[in-house]
Design an enzyme around this catalytic site. Structure first.
Site, PDB file in Angstrom:
ATOM      1  N   ASP A 176      17.378  25.834  69.322  1.00 28.30           N
ATOM      2  CA  ASP A 176      17.622  25.122  68.061  1.00 28.30           C
ATOM      3  C   ASP A 176      16.763  25.649  66.919  1.00 28.30           C
ATOM      4  O   ASP A 176      15.725  25.072  66.566  1.00 28.30           O
ATOM      5  CB  ASP A 176      17.384  23.630  68.265  1.00 28.30           C
ATOM      6  CG  ASP A 176      18.365  23.062  69.279  1.00 28.30           C
ATOM      7  OD1 ASP A 176      19.331  23.770  69.645  1.00 28.30           O
ATOM      8  OD2 ASP A 176      18.165  21.921  69.718  1.00 28.30           O
ATOM      9  N   ASP A 184      22.437  24.456  78.954  1.00 28.57           N
ATOM     10  CA  ASP A 184      21.536  23.937  77.918  1.00 28.57           C
ATOM     11  C   ASP A 184      20.577  22.920  78.537  1.00 28.57           C
ATOM     12  O   ASP A 184      20.755  22.500  79.678  1.00 28.57           O
ATOM     13  CB  ASP A 184      22.403  23.291  76.824  1.00 28.57           C
ATOM     14  CG  ASP A 184      21.583  22.896  75.614  1.00 28.57           C
ATOM     15  OD1 ASP A 184      20.491  23.457  75.415  1.00 28.57           O
ATOM     16  OD2 ASP A 184      22.041  22.010  74.866  1.00 28.57           O
ATOM     17  N   GLU A 199      15.115  22.986  80.379  1.00 31.78           N
ATOM     18  CA  GLU A 199      13.646  23.232  80.458  1.00 31.78           C
ATOM     19  C   GLU A 199      13.028  22.479  81.637  1.00 31.78           C
ATOM     20  O   GLU A 199      12.043  22.986  82.186  1.00 31.78           O
ATOM     21  CB  GLU A 199      12.987  22.808  79.146  1.00 31.78           C
ATOM     22  CG  GLU A 199      13.379  23.663  77.956  1.00 31.78           C
ATOM     23  CD  GLU A 199      14.816  23.445  77.499  1.00 31.78           C
ATOM     24  OE1 GLU A 199      15.265  22.286  77.538  1.00 31.78           O
ATOM     25  OE2 GLU A 199      15.484  24.428  77.134  1.00 31.78           O
TER      26      GLU A 199
HETATM   27  C1  GLC Z   1      20.868  21.187  72.199  1.00 33.48           C
HETATM   28  C2  GLC Z   1      21.288  22.648  72.126  1.00 33.48           C
HETATM   29  C3  GLC Z   1      22.338  22.833  71.067  1.00 33.48           C
HETATM   30  C4  GLC Z   1      23.522  21.928  71.361  1.00 33.48           C
HETATM   31  C5  GLC Z   1      23.063  20.476  71.457  1.00 33.48           C
HETATM   32  C6  GLC Z   1      24.182  19.529  71.871  1.00 33.48           C
HETATM   33  O1  GLC Z   1      20.219  20.827  71.052  1.00 33.48           O
HETATM   34  O2  GLC Z   1      20.197  23.483  71.915  1.00 33.48           O
HETATM   35  O3  GLC Z   1      22.748  24.170  70.980  1.00 33.48           O
HETATM   36  O4  GLC Z   1      24.476  22.055  70.362  1.00 33.48           O
HETATM   37  O5  GLC Z   1      22.017  20.365  72.394  1.00 33.48           O
HETATM   38  O6  GLC Z   1      24.690  19.871  73.092  1.00 33.48           O
END
Ligand code: GLC
Length: 781
Positions: A509, A435, A438
């Protein structure tokens, strides 16, 4: 930039051109000065295969530095099974320019380095645009300031004229697809996008320019024929798909080279096959990854997450995987475990394993700045983090607070990161969810000049940003492959073209709003056309609060999405299938069960994807690209070529207007026969997602099971539909790479209106306990 064509020379499959005139446009070298080959001297057109031609101007003198094409397309040394040959057949010159022919394509290169592409019957596929570009009236600086005050920040971004640029003509009938992960509708014509991996958690409207992933690949479906352009420039790029002017589109970049691959085909399938051949096909995943995944940010304790596994069992919901979000880590430090709240990590994971449930853990790139934290110390000692131009390690803020960013473009850093995965492997974790890659940062974006490594040289953030997630996924994939020998399961938020070789993906998200459910279909379909087949959305939506009805409809779409994961944000309404009352629970069970029945069919599609590049989830237009009625169809999709899904994506709707393309179809639920090329209204109560199966189909199924691997007499069911059809079914151990050494079975199945013949074609794995043919309800009608 390039003026009159002076001459050309041929070297193997390459044709180099000489032009009159200096570089008169904006100079791309201003941002990235070079001496070796100033301003694209001697641009080149190169035949890669009979249907792929590369167009290249080496503005920065660095040559092709593709991170998507990881074999040497320029040397033609693809050693894969799918290797194809292609060569330049003839080169000739007349007043229109230099004509280059392959067995399938013709490129004509003229003044100004304009390149036109034709098929070999002389039909134009794609021509350089020769008209005037349209400028919108300028807005005064004062007015722009007003607009910005009211929050219209993007106003005033008018004509895009880029130092690296390609402007090509559009025909009236052209539809544009692909572009990876973008908001909006299936057909991208008339919209403008940017390729800059972006974490923007606001609800995503169709005017959003960029999301988490950048796949600079577009497909154009013409009245006759189709083509694709892979604009292989991983700096920030711009895709104006006929927004500025109706008759043309613009591909632009502020730095890097003009480097694009033109792929010509008769239909969209040819283009997808070639693009995935060029950038690599998604290898098969383990079978369990196709099961149901439950996740949430905010399972704060071990007890809570154990409760989720128990909830799945108690409510008789099949489940293969529970995801551990950042809550499991000690102070959000990657490769650590919070022993206070999550106790002994190994125990919960092995208890889950006993229940048939796998654990996937999240891993972010940001490494906490903390003395004596081993990951930070090791990275600092070895110089593995990105630096400022002054040579200091660059710090920004992410979940753990002050954090530093591994320099994944450096092969040594990738090896190190791959080795770090051992911590998770030893805990018994089954896959990794990458995650924030980017990379996302909380104290403003990383400045353009932060210094990273691009394999063997330093490169600024502006050039490395879009491939940061790609390189992180590659490091993770390679680490897991080495450590486990199994097919690594990696999910990523950010990626670039070609990332499908290493990772699956999810759309980040989204929100629990109907617009996001509607968008899930074109978004996932376009990703599939762009090589990323194993993808899914957060079922139920991540941000905002889900309603019972929305959840029911989303689980119906999720059931047919390659990655089927329910996930939600901390602080939102609880979103496990049992949180919305009995009715929604039983609807969820119905579709999760259906998913488990369809596992062998979806697994077959995953195999087909590795072989041919065809995505598992497909827009109707991929299968029926001559049918005008499907070119803009956003609310139906296909799973493979024989199941059509027409989900309800409108609040309150209990009917669905369904369109079926040519051929005979059967209603999955009632067996009713429907002739295609027709629209009709199907009743769709909340528990019903309209599904249609093509005549003659064979759909391999498993009995419902609580998780993959649960023994159900090793039974394969072949559900057959009236009509004639053949089908190839694939079977292997669902776990490792033995299948690359012949460890698999294939069965050729003939369906003669319910009379079924099964012939084993390839014999490299154990047999099923039993194969049973079942006639579908369609035979009772
Ligand atoms: C980011 C991710 C999400 C995750 C969050 C906490 O927003 O896109 O899926 O739950 O971080 O880790």
């Amino acid at each position: 930039m390039f003026e009159k064509l002076k001459g050309y020379r041929v070297e193997g499959n390459k044709v180099y051109f000489q032009y009159e005139g200096e570089n008169t446009g904006k100079n791309p070298c201003e941002k990235n000065p070079c001496e070796k080959n100033p301003c694209g001297k001697e641009p080149c057109v190169e035949v890669i295969s009979d249907s792929i031609i590369n167009v290249f101007a080496d503005y920065n003198g660095l040559g092709h530095r593709s991170r998507a094409i990881e074999w040497d397309a320029q040397k033609g040394n693809d050693t894969s099974e799918n290797a194809k040959s292609g060569k330049l057949e003839t080169v000739s010159q007349d007043e229109s320019g230099v004509t280059i022919k392959t067995k399938k394509l013709t490129a004509v290169v003229g003044d100004n380095f304009r390149v036109d592409f034709y098929d070999n019957n002389g039909m134009p596929l794609s021509l350089a645009f020769r008209g005037e570009r349209k400028e919108r009236p300028a807005i005064s600086p004062m007015m722009l300031a007003f607009l910005a005050k009211e929050g219209h920040a993007s106003a005033g971004s008018i004509l895009g004229d880029y130092p690296v640029q390609e402007v090509r003509a559009l025909d009236d009938a052209d539809c544009i697809y692909g572009l990876g992960d973008k908001t909006g509708f299936l057909n991208k014509r008339h919209y403008m996008y940017e390729m800059w991996n972006t974490d923007n958690p606001n609800p995503q409207e169709d005017n959003f320019k960029a999301l988490y992933k950048s796949i600079p690949f577009m497909l154009v479906l013409k009245e006759k024929g189709a083509y694709g352009i892979f604009f292989d420039n991983h700096s920030k790029t711009y895709f104006d798909m006929g927004k500025e002017g109706e008759e043309y589109y613009v591909l632009g970049a502020e730095e890097g080279n003009l480097d694009y691959y033109f792929i010509g085909g008769e239909g969209l399938k040819d283009v997808v096959a070639d693009y995935t051949w060029l950038t690599g096909r998604a290898p098969m995943q383990q079978l369990w990854t196709l099961g149901f995944h439950q996740s949430r940010w905010g399972y704060e304790t071990e007890e809570e997450i154990r409760g989720i596994a128990e909830g799945m069992k108690k409510h008789e919901l099949p489940c293969d995987c529970i995801h551990f979000d950042i809550d499991y880590m000690d102070s959000f430090k990657v490769f650590t475990w919070n022993k206070e709240t999550y106790k002994d990590g190994g125990k919960v994971i092995s208890d889950f394993k006993d229940m048939g449930i796998k654990a996937v853990t999240i891993i972010d790139p940001g490494v906490k700045v903390e003395k004596d934290y081993y990951v930070y110390e090791e990275g600092m000692e070895n110089g593995y983090f990105a630096k400022t131009p002054e040579g200091e390690v660059y710090v920004n803020e992410v979940w753990p607070g002050d954090a530093v960013f591994p320099d994944f473009g450096n092969p040594k850093v990738r090896t190190w990161w791959g080795e770090k995965q051992k911590y998770l492997v030893d805990l018994g974790v089954a896959g990794v969810w990458n995650d924030m890659n980017e990379p996302a940062s909380f104290r403003g974006p990383l400045p353009d000049d932060i210094v990273f490594t691009d394999e063997d040289m330093a490169a600024p953030h502006s050039q490395m940003h879009n491939i940061y997630g790609h390189n992180m996924a590659k490091a993770t994939y390679e680490g897991w492959k080495k450590l486990t020998g199994k097919r690594p399961f990696v999910i990523t938020r950010a990626c670039y073209g070609g990332s499908q070789k290493y990772t699956t993906g999810w759309t980040g998200d989204n929100h629990s709003i109907w617009a996001h459910l509607r968008m899930a279909i074109p978004q996932l379909c376009n990703m599939g056309l762009s090589g990323m087949s194993f993808v899914g959305t957060d079922v139920g939506g991540f941000g905002s609060d889900c309603t019972p009805e929305l959840f029911a409809r989303w689980i119906q779409v999720g059931c047919f999405s390659p990655l089927f994961r329910d996930h939600a944000a901390k602080g939102t309404r609880m979103q496990e299938p049992w949180q919305f009352g009995e009715e929604i629970l039983s609807i969820s069970r119905k579709y999760i069960n259906l998913r488990y029945e369809l596992l062998p069919y979806i697994y077959d599609l995953m195999h087909e994807c590795e072989m041919s590049g065809m995505p598992m989830m497909r827009p109707l237009v991929l299968e029926y690209d001559k049918d005008e009625n499907v070119k803009n169809r956003n609310d139906e999709f296909m799973l493979g070529d024989r199941i059509l899904v027409a989900p309800v994506v409108e609040q309150g709707a209990r009917e669905k207007l369904v369109y079926l393309p040519e051929g005979t179809w059967y209603d999955y639920w009632t067996g009713e026969k429907v002739e295609g090329k027709s629209s009709f209204i199907r009743k769709a109560p909340l528990d019903l997602c309209p599904i249609y199966v093509k005549a003659g189909a064979v759909i391999p199924k498993y009995p419902v099971r609580m998780h993959v691997g649960e023994d159900k007499d090793d039974l394969l069911i072949l559900e057959v539909y009236p009509g004639e059809g053949t089908y190839t079914h694939y079977q292997d151990n669902g776990e490792n790479f033995d299948y690359h050494q012949g460890g698999f079975n294939t069965y050729e199945i003939h369906n003669h209106d319910g009379q079924v013949e099964v012939k084993k074609q390839h014999d490299g794995y154990r047999d099923y306990g039993k194969i049973e043919v079942r006639k579908s309800a369609a035979f009772e009608k």
